[in-house]
Design a protein around this motif. Structure first.
Motif, PDB file in Angstrom:
ATOM      1  N   TYR A  35       0.848  -1.185   0.000  1.00 22.75           N
ATOM      2  CA  TYR A  35       0.000   0.000   0.000  1.00 22.75           C
ATOM      3  C   TYR A  35       0.888   1.241   0.000  1.00 22.75           C
ATOM      4  O   TYR A  35       2.025   1.209   0.451  1.00 22.75           O
ATOM      5  N   ASP A  38      -0.852   8.505   1.413  1.00 20.05           N
ATOM      6  CA  ASP A  38      -0.614   9.903   1.078  1.00 20.05           C
ATOM      7  C   ASP A  38      -1.648  10.770   1.774  1.00 20.05           C
ATOM      8  O   ASP A  38      -2.790  10.336   1.982  1.00 20.05           O
ATOM      9  N   GLY A  40      -4.647  12.911   2.596  1.00 24.86           N
ATOM     10  CA  GLY A  40      -5.915  13.075   1.891  1.00 24.86           C
ATOM     11  C   GLY A  40      -6.372  11.865   1.106  1.00 24.86           C
ATOM     12  O   GLY A  40      -7.419  11.921   0.440  1.00 24.86           O
ATOM     13  N   HIS A  41      -5.607  10.747   1.191  1.00 23.34           N
ATOM     14  CA  HIS A  41      -5.989   9.569   0.403  1.00 23.34           C
ATOM     15  C   HIS A  41      -6.105   8.290   1.224  1.00 23.34           C
ATOM     16  O   HIS A  41      -6.454   7.262   0.681  1.00 23.34           O
ATOM     17  N   GLY A  42      -5.815   8.316   2.482  1.00 17.21           N
ATOM     18  CA  GLY A  42      -5.839   7.064   3.223  1.00 17.21           C
ATOM     19  C   GLY A  42      -4.773   6.120   2.699  1.00 17.21           C
ATOM     20  O   GLY A  42      -3.706   6.545   2.238  1.00 17.21           O
ATOM     21  N   LEU A  43      -5.055   4.817   2.728  1.00 10.85           N
ATOM     22  CA  LEU A  43      -4.134   3.816   2.183  1.00 10.85           C
ATOM     23  C   LEU A  43      -4.716   3.272   0.888  1.00 10.85           C
ATOM     24  O   LEU A  43      -5.908   2.934   0.828  1.00 10.85           O
ATOM     25  N   ARG A  44      -3.869   3.151  -0.115  1.00 10.49           N
ATOM     26  CA  ARG A  44      -4.318   2.648  -1.409  1.00 10.49           C
ATOM     27  C   ARG A  44      -3.455   1.468  -1.821  1.00 10.49           C
ATOM     28  O   ARG A  44      -2.231   1.521  -1.724  1.00 10.49           O
ATOM     29  N   LEU A  45      -4.106   0.420  -2.321  1.00  6.84           N
ATOM     30  CA  LEU A  45      -3.415  -0.810  -2.675  1.00  6.84           C
ATOM     31  C   LEU A  45      -2.679  -0.657  -3.998  1.00  6.84           C
ATOM     32  O   LEU A  45      -3.260  -0.213  -4.997  1.00  6.84           O
ATOM     33  N   GLN A 101      -5.746  -7.923   7.729  1.00  5.65           N
ATOM     34  CA  GLN A 101      -4.366  -7.742   7.312  1.00  5.65           C
ATOM     35  C   GLN A 101      -3.571  -7.084   8.439  1.00  5.65           C
ATOM     36  O   GLN A 101      -4.085  -6.222   9.158  1.00  5.65           O
TER      37      GLN A 101
ATOM     38  N   LEU B  34     -13.786  -3.155   8.938  1.00 11.94           N
ATOM     39  CA  LEU B  34     -12.712  -3.175   9.923  1.00 11.94           C
ATOM     40  C   LEU B  34     -12.374  -1.762  10.369  1.00 11.94           C
ATOM     41  O   LEU B  34     -12.593  -0.790   9.644  1.00 11.94           O
ATOM     42  N   PHE B  89      -8.599   4.508  10.950  1.00 17.14           N
ATOM     43  CA  PHE B  89      -9.062   4.270   9.583  1.00 17.14           C
ATOM     44  C   PHE B  89     -10.158   3.218   9.596  1.00 17.14           C
ATOM     45  O   PHE B  89      -9.991   2.157  10.218  1.00 17.14           O
ATOM     46  N   ARG B  93     -14.083  -4.513   2.918  1.00 12.66           N
ATOM     47  CA  ARG B  93     -13.761  -5.560   1.953  1.00 12.66           C
ATOM     48  C   ARG B  93     -15.010  -5.890   1.152  1.00 12.66           C
ATOM     49  O   ARG B  93     -16.102  -6.007   1.693  1.00 12.66           O
ATOM     50  N   LEU B 102      -8.686  -4.222   0.382  1.00 16.96           N
ATOM     51  CA  LEU B 102      -9.376  -3.397   1.361  1.00 16.96           C
ATOM     52  C   LEU B 102      -9.455  -1.968   0.830  1.00 16.96           C
ATOM     53  O   LEU B 102      -8.483  -1.461   0.285  1.00 16.96           O
ATOM     54  N   PHE B 104      -9.882   1.790   2.096  1.00 16.95           N
ATOM     55  CA  PHE B 104      -9.704   2.531   3.336  1.00 16.95           C
ATOM     56  C   PHE B 104     -10.331   3.914   3.257  1.00 16.95           C
ATOM     57  O   PHE B 104     -10.320   4.566   2.203  1.00 16.95           O
ATOM     58  N   GLY B 105     -10.845   4.378   4.400  1.00 13.61           N
ATOM     59  CA  GLY B 105     -11.188   5.779   4.542  1.00 13.61           C
ATOM     60  C   GLY B 105      -9.915   6.598   4.682  1.00 13.61           C
ATOM     61  O   GLY B 105      -8.815   6.068   4.800  1.00 13.61           O
ATOM     62  N   LYS B 106     -10.080   7.927   4.699  1.00 18.78           N
ATOM     63  CA  LYS B 106      -8.923   8.811   4.746  1.00 18.78           C
ATOM     64  C   LYS B 106      -8.387   9.002   6.160  1.00 18.78           C
ATOM     65  O   LYS B 106      -7.319   9.583   6.333  1.00 18.78           O
TER      66      LYS B 106
END
Lengths: 112, 114
Positions: A35, A38, A40-45, A101, B34, B89, B93, B102, B104-106
């Protein structure tokens, strides 16, 4: 804590250079994920793996490649780093796709 | 197209009071929900989860509520403690294609004031 080690923890490099980040796990989990986080973006896969040599793309895979030659190691490569790839990168693992995870402590990558 | 909205970037709560963190979602295919907590310079840590067949799940001071009709997920922390100060966060899923992923929110930064 899940046995996940990310290396390096910090890296500064220049635009156009190749970069490889390593995720090592000692849990023998099947699934591994990369992941980026950044503001303003949370986590991105970016990419994920569901077994040795089995990988697939995530939401933001452009500019990244991955490899998994052993259960315990999942490598993320930026073939030619760009400033837009400056970010914090997290590796995660799970034993089953239905399980939560668990994350490593991250790699802070700065591309100048 | 934002599938997940975590609308409050920050929240301050007095120690001992209740903290309520919220997420809204639009994807009807989400089947597992989650919450993760993240301290600075560390990775996110799994906190609590709930499946779509339930509407409440408790673990000590933490309770997650799911309102499927409103597509709303919330986390209650009672009583709040200074050590709960972190970024939270929500994560979702999907049961469909991309179920390994997953979303995720910010994040919401919770500050618990002693």
């Amino acid at each position: 804590d899940a046995g996940i080690t990310q290396s390096p923890r910090h890296k500064v490099t220049e635009t156009g250079t190749p970069v490889t980040l390593r995720c090592h796990q000692t849990e023998n989990h099947r699934y591994m994920y990369w992941y980026r986080q950044d503001p303003g973006h949370g986590l991105r896969l970016i990419h994920y793996s569901y077994g040795v040599k089995d990988t697939d793309k995530g939401e933001v895979s452009d500019g990244y490649s991955v490899s998994r030659s052993k259960t315990e190691d999942f490598l993320l490569t930026l073939e030619s780093a760009t400033s837009s790839q400056t970010s914090v990168y997290f590796c995660a693992i799970s034993g089953d796709w239905g399980q939560p995870q668990h994350f490593g402590d991250g790699t802070r990558l700065s591309i100048l | 197209d934002q599938q997940v909205k975590q609308n409050s970037p920050s929240l301050s709560v007095q120690e001992g009071r209740i903290s309520i963190l919220n997420c809204d979602y639009t994807n009807s295919m989400f089947d597992y929900f989650l919450w993760y907590k993240k301290y600075p310079a560390e990775g996110p840590t799994f906190l609590i989860s709930i499946s779509s067949i339930k509407d409440k799940n408790e673990d000590g001071r933490f309770t997650v509520f799911l309102n499927k009709s409103a597509k709303h997920l919330s986390l209650h922390i009672v009583p709040s403690q200074p050590g709960d100060s972190a970024v939270y966060f929500c994560a979702f899923r999907s049961s469909g294609a991309g179920s390994y992923q997953l979303t995720f929110g910010k994040g919401t930064k919770l500050s618990v004031i002693p």
